[in-house]
Design an enzyme around this catalytic site. Structure first.
Site, PDB file in Angstrom:
ATOM      1  N   HIS A  15      12.284 -16.875 -24.504  1.00  0.00           N
ATOM      2  CA  HIS A  15      12.880 -17.062 -23.173  1.00  0.00           C
ATOM      3  C   HIS A  15      11.999 -16.376 -22.134  1.00  0.00           C
ATOM      4  CE1 HIS A  15      16.677 -17.696 -20.695  1.00  0.00           C
ATOM      5  NE2 HIS A  15      15.929 -16.945 -19.895  1.00  0.00           N
ATOM      6  N   HIS A 195      20.542 -22.213 -19.759  1.00  0.00           N
ATOM      7  CA  HIS A 195      20.968 -20.921 -19.244  1.00  0.00           C
ATOM      8  C   HIS A 195      22.482 -20.968 -19.002  1.00  0.00           C
ATOM      9  CE1 HIS A 195      16.720 -20.371 -18.608  1.00  0.00           C
ATOM     10  NE2 HIS A 195      16.862 -19.253 -17.923  1.00  0.00           N
ATOM     11  N   GLU A 198      25.596 -15.854 -18.103  1.00  0.00           N
ATOM     12  CA  GLU A 198      24.999 -14.716 -17.392  1.00  0.00           C
ATOM     13  C   GLU A 198      25.851 -14.479 -16.151  1.00  0.00           C
ATOM     14  OE1 GLU A 198      20.631 -13.270 -15.703  1.00  0.00           O
ATOM     15  OE2 GLU A 198      21.084 -15.410 -15.813  1.00  0.00           O
ATOM     16  N   ASP A 275      12.421 -12.645 -20.089  1.00  0.00           N
ATOM     17  CA  ASP A 275      12.871 -13.464 -18.970  1.00  0.00           C
ATOM     18  C   ASP A 275      11.792 -13.584 -17.889  1.00  0.00           C
ATOM     19  OD1 ASP A 275      14.646 -15.083 -17.620  1.00  0.00           O
ATOM     20  OD2 ASP A 275      16.003 -13.477 -17.010  1.00  0.00           O
TER      21      ASP A 275
END
Length: 331
Positions: A15, A195, A198, A275
Site C-alpha cells: 500500500h 480504501h 479509515e 501509505d
C-alpha cells in the site's frame, strides 16, 4: 527516526502511493525547474505541511502539479524505489492514477505507464527491488473519472499492471456508485482492492466488500464492529494496514491505541505499509521498529507480516516464489 534496527530486514509493501512517496526535495526541485510556486505546502524545515486529512489531500494534489510528463514520473519512480530499497523493501505494489498520468486518456496513460515501468526495471536491476502497479481511481473525482481509470487499467493489464482500486476522500460519494469500474476491472482479470475503514468507519468496509475486493486499504475501523472483524477473518479478506499514517493523521492518538494487534488476535490477516511515507515521517523500517517496541513483537511476528503480504500480493506465481525464497534466506 531510527531505521537501524530493521533496515536489513526484508519487507513486502502493498500500500504505497507513488506521488505520496515523493521526497519533498524532489518535488521542490521539480517546482523550481518548472517555475511553479508551491512554497505554501512546505514548513520551515522543508517538510510537507498540513494539519488534517483534508489539508493532506490538498498538499498531495499540489505536489502532483509539478509532475507533468512521463519523464517526471520516470524520475519519481527511480527516487521512490531507491528509498524503498534502502529500507529493505524487496517488493512494492504502488498505486498509480491515470487521472494524474495523462488525464485519464488511454494513449497518454500508456506513455506514462511505460516510463514508470522502465524506471522500475532499472531499479530492479540496480537494487533488486520488484515493483508492480495498481491503477487507482480517485474517489472524490467521481464515478465518471473512475470509469476512465478502469478503462486505462483494462487496456494495460498484464504481469506488471496487476490490480485496480480506489483511493481519495472516503467521506465523498458511495462506493456502490463505482461498481461499473470494479466490474470492468474484474472482467479484465485485475485483482481488486479499495480504501475503506479509515475515515468512513466500519460501514465503509462493508461497502467495499460489496465490490468484491480481495484486500482493503486501511480497514482498521472494522474493529468497531466485531461481527465485521470476524467476517474479514473467516473470508480471509486482507487489510493493508498503515499504522504510521493513521497516527500521523490523528485517527489514533498513538501506537498503543492502534487496533492492528487486536485485529490480528481475532484472526484477521494484516499487512504493513507506509501509505505516503515522507508526508507521515515514516519508513518501512520505522514501522517495523515501532510495532516491535509497542507490542513486543519479535522477528517471527514480523516475518509473518511479510509472509502474509507475499501470499496476498497481486503478482504472478513465479514472482511470488522469488519473494518467498528471499524471505526464507533471511531466516
Amino acid at each position: 527516526m531510527s531505521d537501524s534496527a530493521y533496515g536489513n530486514f526484508p519487507k513486502v509493501e502493498l500500500h504505497l502511493h507513488l506521488e505520496g512517496a515523493a521526497p519533498p526535495a524532489f518535488i521542490r526541485g521539480l517546482a523550481k525547474e518548472k517555475n511553479i510556486d508551491i512554497h505554501r505546502i512546505f514548513d520551515d524545515a522543508g517538510n510537507y505541511a498540513f494539519g488534517n486529512f483534508t489539508q493532506f489531500l490538498q498538499v498531495y494534489e499540489a505536489t502532483v502539479e509539478t509532475l507533468k510528463t512521463p519523464e517526471d514520473y520516470h524520475r519519481l519512480t527511480l527516487a521512490m524505489l531507491e528509498q524503498s530499497a534502502v529500507q529493505g523493501v524487496i517488493y512494492t505494489e504502488t498505486f498509480l492514477s491515470p487521472d494524474f498520468c495523462g488525464g485519464g486518456e488511454v494513449a497518454a496513460w500508456r506513455e506514462f505507464l511505460q516510463a514508470i515501468k522502465e524506471a522500475a526495471d532499472i531499479a530492479e536491476t540496480r537494487d533488486g527491488i520488484i515493483m508492480r502497479g495498481i491503477v487507482t481511481a480517485v474517489r472524490h473525482l467521481g464515478p465518471d473519472k473512475a470509469k476512465a481509470a478502469a478503462l486505462c487499467a483494462a487496456e494495460t493489464v498484464g504481469d506488471w499492471l496487476v490490480g485496480f482500486g480506489i483511493g481519495g476522500d472516503e467521506r465523498i460519494g458511495r462506493l456502490k456508485d463505482f461498481s461499473w469500474s470494479f466490474d470492468l476491472a474484474r472482467e479484465a482479470k485485475l485483482h481488486l482492492t479499495a480504501h475503506a475503514g479509515e475515515w468512513g468507519g466500519p460501514e465503509s468496509v462493508r461497502d467495499a466488500l460489496s465490490l468484491g475486493v480481495e484486500r482493503i486499504g486501511h480497514g482498521v475501523r472494522a474493529i468497531e464492529d466485531l461481527a465485521l472483524v470476524d467476517h474479514l477473518a473467516e473470508n480471509e479478506i486482507v487489510l493493508e494496514v498503515c499504522p504510521g499514517s493513521n497516527i500521523a493523521l490523528g485517527l489514533y492518538p498513538d501506537w498503543q491505541h492502534h487496533p492492528i494487534e487486536r485485529l490480528m488476535e481475532r484472526g484477521v490477516k494484516v499487512t504493513v505499509s507506509t501509505d505516503d511515507p515522507p508526508f507521515f515521517h515514516t519508513t518501512m523500517s520505522y514501522e517495523f521498529e515501532r510495532l516491535a517496541d509497542s507490542y513486543g513483537w519479535d522477528d517471527d511476528v514480523l516475518r509473518t507480516l511479510n509472509e502474509t503480504a507475499t501470499g496476498v500480493a497481486f503478482c504472478d506465481e513465479p514472482t511470488r516464489a522469488r519473494l518467498m525464497k528471499k524471505l526464507e534466506q533471511y531466516q
